[in-house]
Each structure stands twice: as C-alpha cells, then as structure tokens.
Scaffold this active site. Structure first.
Site, PDB file in Angstrom:
ATOM      1  N   LYS A 128       0.838  -1.206   0.000  1.00  0.00           N
ATOM      2  CA  LYS A 128       0.000   0.000   0.000  1.00  0.00           C
ATOM      3  C   LYS A 128       0.873   1.257   0.000  1.00  0.00           C
ATOM      4  O   LYS A 128       0.605   2.217  -0.724  1.00  0.00           O
ATOM      5  CB  LYS A 128      -0.941  -0.015   1.212  1.00  0.00           C
ATOM      6  N   GLN A 152      -5.311  -2.119   9.536  1.00  0.00           N
ATOM      7  CA  GLN A 152      -4.960  -3.404   8.917  1.00  0.00           C
ATOM      8  C   GLN A 152      -5.545  -4.556   9.746  1.00  0.00           C
ATOM      9  O   GLN A 152      -5.295  -4.654  10.947  1.00  0.00           O
ATOM     10  CB  GLN A 152      -3.429  -3.518   8.806  1.00  0.00           C
ATOM     11  N   ASP A 185     -11.704   1.788   3.104  1.00  0.00           N
ATOM     12  CA  ASP A 185     -11.879   0.345   2.915  1.00  0.00           C
ATOM     13  C   ASP A 185     -13.331   0.043   2.535  1.00  0.00           C
ATOM     14  O   ASP A 185     -13.618  -1.012   1.975  1.00  0.00           O
ATOM     15  CB  ASP A 185     -11.560  -0.394   4.226  1.00  0.00           C
TER      16      ASP A 185
END
Ligand code: NAD
Length: 311
Positions: free
Chosen positions: A59, A103, A126
C-alpha cells in the site's frame, strides 16, 4: 510463470491495476497544480504479522507511485482498545488525512467492529462500514466508497470488456469484506446472483450455471474444472499459502480455483498471484483520491458560504 507461458485467456490484474494507478496519479497531479495539496492515507498496523506487513508495504509503495502521502502507525500487539480508538479519532480530525485504514486482522483482545465503527464515514476508504455496505445493497444508491476488493473484481470484469448485465453470476463465499459486497455490486450491474457458502448443498451444480464465477472461499484449489461451464469468466479472490518444496521459501501462493485445469474451460480467468490482489491496492488509491476530492469540494462550499455571509 514466464511471459511466454501466459495463457491467452488470462485477466492480467497487474497490468490493469497499473492502468488504474496511472489514472489516479494523473488526477492527483492535476489537483495538486490547482490546489497545492495532495491526498493522505493513514494506515494503522497492530502487532508484527508478516502478511500484514507485506500488505502495508504494498500500500505504501502504491501511495508513493500515485502521489498520496502515507502516514503509518505501528502499534505493539498489546495495545489497548482505548489507545487504538484515540489514534483513530486523531486521524479523523487531521485534515491532511483523507483515508484511514486499520490493517486486519486485529489481536483477539480488540473489538474489531468497535474500532472500525470509530473511523469517520468520510475517511472509511476500505468501505467496510455498515452504512457503505448498506448503500451497496440498495438500488439507485451509491456508497461513499465501494469496498476495495469487490470494487477491484468489478473493474477487472469491466476493463476486460465482460458484459455483466443479464448474466448468471455465482459467488462462492459470503464474508462481509468480499463475498457479500461483491454480490451486491454484481446485482448493481444487473447480473442475476447466487451466493454459495459453507452450508450450500450442491455447489457443483450451482456453479455450473454460472457465466461469471467469483471464488472467495479461502480453500486452495476449491473450484474444480468439472464445476465450470465452458466459456465462463472466473475471478479468483483467494490467497492461500501452500507448501512447495521446489521453492526456496518452501511455500507458494495459490487461489481458490484449480487454475491449471479450470483455465482450459474458462473464457477468461484471473491468476493468483497477479489477479485480484493488485487491484485491491489500486482501488484503495481510487478511494483515497475520492475522499480527497470530496474534502476539496466541501472546502470550496465553505468558502462560498462565507463569501455569501460577507455580502
Ligand atoms: P472468510 O473466511 O471470511 O469467508 C469465507 C467464505 O467461504 C465464508 O462465507 C464461508 O461460508 C465460505 N466457505 C467456507 N468453506 C466453504 C465450503 N466448503 N463451501 C462453500 N463455501 C465455503 O474469507 P474472506 O475474508 O472472504 O476471504 C476469502 C479468500 O479471499 C481468502 O483466501 C482471502 O485470503 C482472500 N482475500 C483476498 C483479497 C485480495 O485482495 N485478493 C482480499 C480479501 C480476501
């Protein structure tokens, strides 16, 4: 797999994700010239799981490529829920940050749902919030952010010129992060959808109906060639690490589809690695850019309101 051995019916996720990232980079450069600002993405990582570290590094690399500023917070595995919430709230308030990503998975002592619910809806890049998922499910409504992996699957289909409307799509897996939202997005694209899961009685004959198969199970080589209709399009979301004594590491990644046999029947198929994985990261870049554009739009509106008040 060498370049030469690539089957003709492969959907190249690396290539398509690069195109998406190029588009994001171009747009960010344009906005930077106009506003002298760049988007920011914050990643919070708890503990030291090697897989999480790999994803976070991917990322960060993508952010550097497209011109998104990366903010990273590494926390010890025994961090308390309260400390974690405090950090999420700080990022919520920080105007330099347009996207916040925690995460997953989180350690067992942390309430994952509670942490995710703390992320501001306008920074939930997300796209996992019930608000976003709810809008994905509703006709005529768009979420603030489409969840990255499902969004990546749809982009792979569209950018490979696969007609979705009116097609039979069978999704295997009903998780909140992949199976369920990808089903909603396919429905939005006017596919007829069927969701299979661990209690489905006859997966083979259900899958056999499918023009489009999305496999998100987490079981290596689960989807067999005999289940697949000739000419079906297959998106393999699975990422499974299996033993491979021929490799130096002793392991390799495989998908949820028996690729070697299924590829002979599919009209198009994604490989693992190099299929959905890179697209998930690319769609995160798209979402962060979208969050940035929205914050610029609201700044603009505020300025206009102030001007009106002055007049
Ligand atoms: P999950 O474990 O949350 O869900 C798995 C789903 O598969 C469940 O809904 C379950 O009902 C179904 N299932 C399990 N056993 C089954 C069986 N025998 N028959 C039919 N259905 C069965 O997993 P997830 O988070 O949805 O992830 C699925 C896979 O996708 C994993 O391999 C994961 O690593 C991978 N993944 C990849 C990406 C990416 O970016 N490529 C992103 C997320 C997840």
């Amino acid at each position: 797999m060498s370049q030469k051995e690539k089957p003709k019916n492969l959907i190249d996720g690396r290539k398509i994700s690069r195109q998406v990232k190029e588009e994001v980079k171009e747009k960010i450069e344009e906005l930077k010239k106009l506003h002298d600002k760049s988007p920011g993405l914050a990643v919070i990582i708890v503990g030291d799981r090697p897989d999480s570290r790999t994803y976070v590094n991917m990322k960060k690399k993508a952010c550097a490529f497209v011109g998104i500023k990366s903010f990273e917070r590494k926390l010890e595995v025994d961090v308390t829920q309260e400390e974690l919430i405090k950090i999420v709230r700080e990022y919520n308030e920080n105007p330099e940050i347009n996207g916040i990503l925690v995460q997953l998975p989180l350690p067992k002592h942390i309430d994952e749902e509670e942490i995710l619910s703390q992320i501001s809806l306008t920074k939930d890049v997300d796209g996992f919030s019930p608000y976003n998922i709810g809008k994905c499910a509703m006709k005529g409504r768009d979420p603030l952010f489409f969840p990255c992996t499902p969004y990546g699957c749809i982009q792979l289909l569209k950018r490979s010129n696969v007609e979705i409307s009116g097609k039979e799509a069978v999704i295997i897996g009903r998780s909140n992060i992949v199976g369920l939202p990808v089903s909603f997005l396919l429905l939005k694209e006017n596919a007829t959808i069927t969701i299979c899961h661990s209690r489905t009685k006859d997966i083979a004959s259900t899958v056999k109906r499918a023009d489009i198969i999305i496999a998100a199970v987490g079981i290596p080589k689960f989807v067999k060639a005999e289940w697949v209709k000739e000419g079906a399009v297959i998106i393999d979301v699975g990422i499974n690490s299996v033993e491979d004594k021929t490799r130096k590491s002793g392991r390799r990644l495989v998908g949820d589809v028996d690729f070697e046999n299924v590829k002979e029947k599919a009209s198009l198929i994604t490989p693992v690695p190099g299929g959905v994985g890179p697209m998930t990261v690319a769609m995160l870049m798209v979402n962060t850019l979208r969050g940035f554009e929205r914050s610029l739009e609201s700044e603009q509106k505020e300025k206009e309101n102030e001007k009106e008040k002055e007049n």
